[in-house]
Structure formats: C-alpha cells, structure tokens
Write a protein that holds these residues in place. Sequence first.
Motif, PDB file in Angstrom:
ATOM      1  N   ALA A 139       9.746  -3.035   8.315  1.00 16.63           N
ATOM      2  CA  ALA A 139       8.785  -4.079   7.996  1.00 16.63           C
ATOM      3  C   ALA A 139       7.567  -4.007   8.909  1.00 16.63           C
ATOM      4  O   ALA A 139       6.422  -4.176   8.458  1.00 16.63           O
ATOM      5  CB  ALA A 139       9.454  -5.453   8.091  1.00 16.63           C
ATOM      6  N   ALA A 140       7.793  -3.729  10.202  1.00 17.24           N
ATOM      7  CA  ALA A 140       6.680  -3.622  11.147  1.00 17.24           C
ATOM      8  C   ALA A 140       5.791  -2.429  10.821  1.00 17.24           C
ATOM      9  O   ALA A 140       4.573  -2.468  11.037  1.00 17.24           O
ATOM     10  CB  ALA A 140       7.215  -3.510  12.568  1.00 17.24           C
ATOM     11  N   ALA A 141       6.385  -1.360  10.287  1.00 19.35           N
ATOM     12  CA  ALA A 141       5.615  -0.148   9.982  1.00 19.35           C
ATOM     13  C   ALA A 141       4.643  -0.352   8.827  1.00 19.35           C
ATOM     14  O   ALA A 141       3.683   0.408   8.687  1.00 19.35           O
ATOM     15  CB  ALA A 141       6.565   1.008   9.667  1.00 19.35           C
ATOM     16  N   HIS A 142       4.867  -1.353   7.997  1.00 19.48           N
ATOM     17  CA  HIS A 142       3.957  -1.611   6.884  1.00 19.48           C
ATOM     18  C   HIS A 142       2.550  -1.965   7.371  1.00 19.48           C
ATOM     19  O   HIS A 142       1.570  -1.672   6.693  1.00 19.48           O
ATOM     20  CB  HIS A 142       4.492  -2.770   6.023  1.00 19.48           C
ATOM     21  CG  HIS A 142       5.511  -2.361   5.014  1.00 19.48           C
ATOM     22  ND1 HIS A 142       5.192  -1.823   3.789  1.00 19.48           N
ATOM     23  CD2 HIS A 142       6.865  -2.418   5.051  1.00 19.48           C
ATOM     24  CE1 HIS A 142       6.291  -1.574   3.108  1.00 19.48           C
ATOM     25  NE2 HIS A 142       7.333  -1.930   3.836  1.00 19.48           N
ATOM     26  N   GLY A 143       2.473  -2.635   8.514  1.00 16.05           N
ATOM     27  CA  GLY A 143       1.177  -3.114   8.964  1.00 16.05           C
ATOM     28  C   GLY A 143       0.791  -4.396   8.242  1.00 16.05           C
ATOM     29  O   GLY A 143       1.557  -4.948   7.446  1.00 16.05           O
ATOM     30  N   ALA A 187       0.818  -1.215   0.000  1.00 15.39           N
ATOM     31  CA  ALA A 187       0.000   0.000   0.000  1.00 15.39           C
ATOM     32  C   ALA A 187       0.846   1.258   0.000  1.00 15.39           C
ATOM     33  O   ALA A 187       0.315   2.367  -0.126  1.00 15.39           O
ATOM     34  CB  ALA A 187      -0.915   0.002   1.225  1.00 15.39           C
ATOM     35  N   HIS A 188       2.157   1.126   0.150  1.00 18.25           N
ATOM     36  CA  HIS A 188       3.053   2.279   0.276  1.00 18.25           C
ATOM     37  C   HIS A 188       3.922   2.429  -0.968  1.00 18.25           C
ATOM     38  O   HIS A 188       4.241   1.446  -1.633  1.00 18.25           O
ATOM     39  CB  HIS A 188       3.929   2.121   1.517  1.00 18.25           C
ATOM     40  CG  HIS A 188       3.155   1.898   2.778  1.00 18.25           C
ATOM     41  ND1 HIS A 188       2.962   0.645   3.320  1.00 18.25           N
ATOM     42  CD2 HIS A 188       2.485   2.761   3.576  1.00 18.25           C
ATOM     43  CE1 HIS A 188       2.235   0.744   4.420  1.00 18.25           C
ATOM     44  NE2 HIS A 188       1.929   2.017   4.594  1.00 18.25           N
ATOM     45  N   ASP A 229       1.737  -7.144   1.292  1.00 17.66           N
ATOM     46  CA  ASP A 229       2.312  -8.455   1.021  1.00 17.66           C
ATOM     47  C   ASP A 229       3.824  -8.307   0.945  1.00 17.66           C
ATOM     48  O   ASP A 229       4.389  -8.066  -0.121  1.00 17.66           O
ATOM     49  CB  ASP A 229       1.757  -9.010  -0.289  1.00 17.66           C
ATOM     50  CG  ASP A 229       2.387 -10.351  -0.666  1.00 17.66           C
ATOM     51  OD1 ASP A 229       3.074 -10.955   0.189  1.00 17.66           O
ATOM     52  OD2 ASP A 229       2.202 -10.779  -1.820  1.00 17.66           O
ATOM     53  N   LEU A 230       4.493  -8.463   2.093  1.00 12.14           N
ATOM     54  CA  LEU A 230       5.933  -8.258   2.134  1.00 12.14           C
ATOM     55  C   LEU A 230       6.706  -9.409   1.515  1.00 12.14           C
ATOM     56  O   LEU A 230       7.917  -9.313   1.334  1.00 12.14           O
ATOM     57  CB  LEU A 230       6.376  -8.030   3.582  1.00 12.14           C
ATOM     58  CG  LEU A 230       5.739  -6.806   4.261  1.00 12.14           C
ATOM     59  CD1 LEU A 230       6.341  -6.601   5.643  1.00 12.14           C
ATOM     60  CD2 LEU A 230       5.900  -5.556   3.418  1.00 12.14           C
ATOM     61  N   GLY A 231       6.020 -10.487   1.193  1.00  8.79           N
ATOM     62  CA  GLY A 231       6.665 -11.572   0.474  1.00  8.79           C
ATOM     63  C   GLY A 231       6.718 -11.347  -1.028  1.00  8.79           C
ATOM     64  O   GLY A 231       7.377 -12.093  -1.751  1.00  8.79           O
ATOM     65  N   ASN A 232       6.048 -10.305  -1.502  1.00  9.70           N
ATOM     66  CA  ASN A 232       6.071  -9.979  -2.928  1.00  9.70           C
ATOM     67  C   ASN A 232       7.468  -9.475  -3.303  1.00  9.70           C
ATOM     68  O   ASN A 232       7.948  -8.496  -2.730  1.00  9.70           O
ATOM     69  CB  ASN A 232       5.020  -8.901  -3.222  1.00  9.70           C
ATOM     70  CG  ASN A 232       4.860  -8.626  -4.698  1.00  9.70           C
ATOM     71  OD1 ASN A 232       5.823  -8.593  -5.453  1.00  9.70           O
ATOM     72  ND2 ASN A 232       3.623  -8.405  -5.123  1.00  9.70           N
ATOM     73  N   PRO A 233       8.160 -10.106  -4.264  1.00 10.51           N
ATOM     74  CA  PRO A 233       9.515  -9.666  -4.607  1.00 10.51           C
ATOM     75  C   PRO A 233       9.567  -8.273  -5.211  1.00 10.51           C
ATOM     76  O   PRO A 233      10.653  -7.684  -5.286  1.00 10.51           O
ATOM     77  CB  PRO A 233       9.988 -10.726  -5.605  1.00 10.51           C
ATOM     78  CG  PRO A 233       8.737 -11.314  -6.169  1.00 10.51           C
ATOM     79  CD  PRO A 233       7.731 -11.270  -5.059  1.00 10.51           C
ATOM     80  N   ASP A 234       8.416  -7.738  -5.627  1.00  7.36           N
ATOM     81  CA  ASP A 234       8.391  -6.394  -6.200  1.00  7.36           C
ATOM     82  C   ASP A 234       7.980  -5.327  -5.187  1.00  7.36           C
ATOM     83  O   ASP A 234       7.731  -4.184  -5.564  1.00  7.36           O
ATOM     84  CB  ASP A 234       7.425  -6.349  -7.387  1.00  7.36           C
ATOM     85  CG  ASP A 234       7.888  -7.226  -8.532  1.00  7.36           C
ATOM     86  OD1 ASP A 234       9.071  -7.120  -8.899  1.00  7.36           O
ATOM     87  OD2 ASP A 234       7.086  -8.026  -9.039  1.00  7.36           O
ATOM     88  N   SER A 235       7.909  -5.694  -3.896  1.00  7.56           N
ATOM     89  CA  SER A 235       7.580  -4.694  -2.886  1.00  7.56           C
ATOM     90  C   SER A 235       8.679  -3.632  -2.855  1.00  7.56           C
ATOM     91  O   SER A 235       9.824  -3.892  -3.248  1.00  7.56           O
ATOM     92  CB  SER A 235       7.416  -5.342  -1.508  1.00  7.56           C
ATOM     93  OG  SER A 235       8.610  -5.970  -1.095  1.00  7.56           O
ATOM     94  N   PRO A 236       8.383  -2.408  -2.413  1.00  4.13           N
ATOM     95  CA  PRO A 236       9.368  -1.313  -2.481  1.00  4.13           C
ATOM     96  C   PRO A 236      10.674  -1.661  -1.774  1.00  4.13           C
ATOM     97  O   PRO A 236      10.691  -2.376  -0.767  1.00  4.13           O
ATOM     98  CB  PRO A 236       8.640  -0.158  -1.776  1.00  4.13           C
ATOM     99  CG  PRO A 236       7.197  -0.461  -1.955  1.00  4.13           C
ATOM    100  CD  PRO A 236       7.085  -1.963  -1.894  1.00  4.13           C
ATOM    101  N   SER A 237      11.765  -1.127  -2.311  1.00  2.21           N
ATOM    102  CA  SER A 237      13.084  -1.404  -1.747  1.00  2.21           C
ATOM    103  C   SER A 237      14.017  -0.229  -2.023  1.00  2.21           C
ATOM    104  O   SER A 237      13.669   0.704  -2.749  1.00  2.21           O
ATOM    105  CB  SER A 237      13.668  -2.691  -2.321  1.00  2.21           C
ATOM    106  OG  SER A 237      13.871  -2.572  -3.718  1.00  2.21           O
TER     107      SER A 237
END
Length: 250
Positions: free
Chosen positions: A83-87, A45-46, A91-99
């Motif tokens: 990681a905790a701030a995402h809530g 969501a971020h 989906d933090l397992g998504n390899p395309d999550s922001p980095s």
Amino acid sequence: MFSEVTYATSAGSPRRNEDLVIAGPSWIVVLDGATAAAGVDSGCAHDVPWLVARLGGALAARLATGQGDALAAILEASIEELAAAHGGGCDLGNPDSPSSTVAMVRADRGRVDYLVLGDSPVVCSLADGGVMAVVDDRLERLPGGRPYSLELVRRMRNAPGGFWVAGARPEAARESVCGAVTATGAAVLTDGVARLVDWYGWSWSDVPAALADRGPAALIAAVRELESARGPVSGKPHDDATVAWGRLDG
C-alpha cells in the motif's frame, strides 16, 4: 525444508500472465492477480502485474529471513508495504483497485504451515496417507448465486460477509484460511489449475498424485486439453494457470 520444489505456469491468453510463483528452500508463494473488467476505473496508476510483483517480492523478502512469524502476520506486513508503494496518486479506497489471491506454504521438519486468501487453493499430502485441500470458497457463496453482477462483486470484495483478497487493506490478511499439518508434500495452485477439480471431475487426491508422478507441467497440459475438448463451465475459455509442488522427505 522441502527436498524438491517444482512449478509450471502458463498464460491463458495473449495477454501478460498475471499469476506469479516464487519459492525458496522452505516456502512457496503463488499469487493470482485479479483481471479488471473492461471499462472499470480502478482509481490506481498501477496495473495488476505491478501489484503482483510488488506483493510477491515483499512476501519473499520476509519468508527468506527464516523468522517464525505467522504467515498471516507476514502477509499483513507485506500488504502494508504494498500500500505504501502506491504513493499518493492512487485511490486505494476504490473497491476496484488491483488485487490478488494469495496461497503460500512453509515447511519445517515435516510440518507445513499454510495460508489461503481467495480462490487459489493449497493441497497437502498428509503423513498418514490422506490428502487435505485448503480452499477459500467465499467467492462462490455470495448472495444471489452466479452469474454475479459487477456491482455485487465490488460491494462484497474485502467486506464482512463477502470475500477477501490482497490489495490495499492489510486487515484482509486476518481473514486468511490458515493452519498447519504434518505432510509429505504440498501443492499450491491458482484457480486456473483448480478447474480440474471444480469443473472436470478430478478429486483433490488426484492432484498431488499426478504431481508426484508427472510433475506440474502435466497438470497444466491436462487443464488445457479439457478446456479445448469440453469448454469452460463459466467465464473465460482459458485462464492463467500456475501450480507449484513441494516435496518433503518422509
């Protein structure tokens, strides 16, 4: 501590600058958020600026305490906080999550500790007059050679044999390139400035010499001039560009 810290940053397009630079009297952090490919679902969501701001704040809070924790441990704890701030909605397992890439230095009595994760290098002016570039080039060594497919990059991101960045996996910090040197200055830059070396014929020795003589804004101006005159070797015509320079009294 540094006797002086200066920096400059410039967006590479009308979009928001996704680089971040934060510094204190004895430390410098430079982050380069990874711009998502068009149409890719990050599962988050971020956006990238949110991640870069959160990670930078977490790193700064730990570095500012003055504790002697190893830089990799500081980064690992900061990624855990991020990681905790995402809530629960991401989906933090998504390899395309922001980095983001991470490059940081910490100075104490002529010693400079450094950490590099991803393609944002650190360049140190050594006390003996030499120059040392700290480069994490794993993104340049993926199988098959460039141009990489989106599927290859997503499969090799934060994976053994691939490349590592700061996102949702704290263990990525353990893959950082870390060390310490005796130095008189340290440059921390994103790949948008490293184009000077990677594409346009500068040497790593040219970087701290130009910073000491002309300052960070002059390096970004040199990048933009070369991009306009000679074009990019690959990828986008202009990238977000950030460089910070910390000087230590000899």
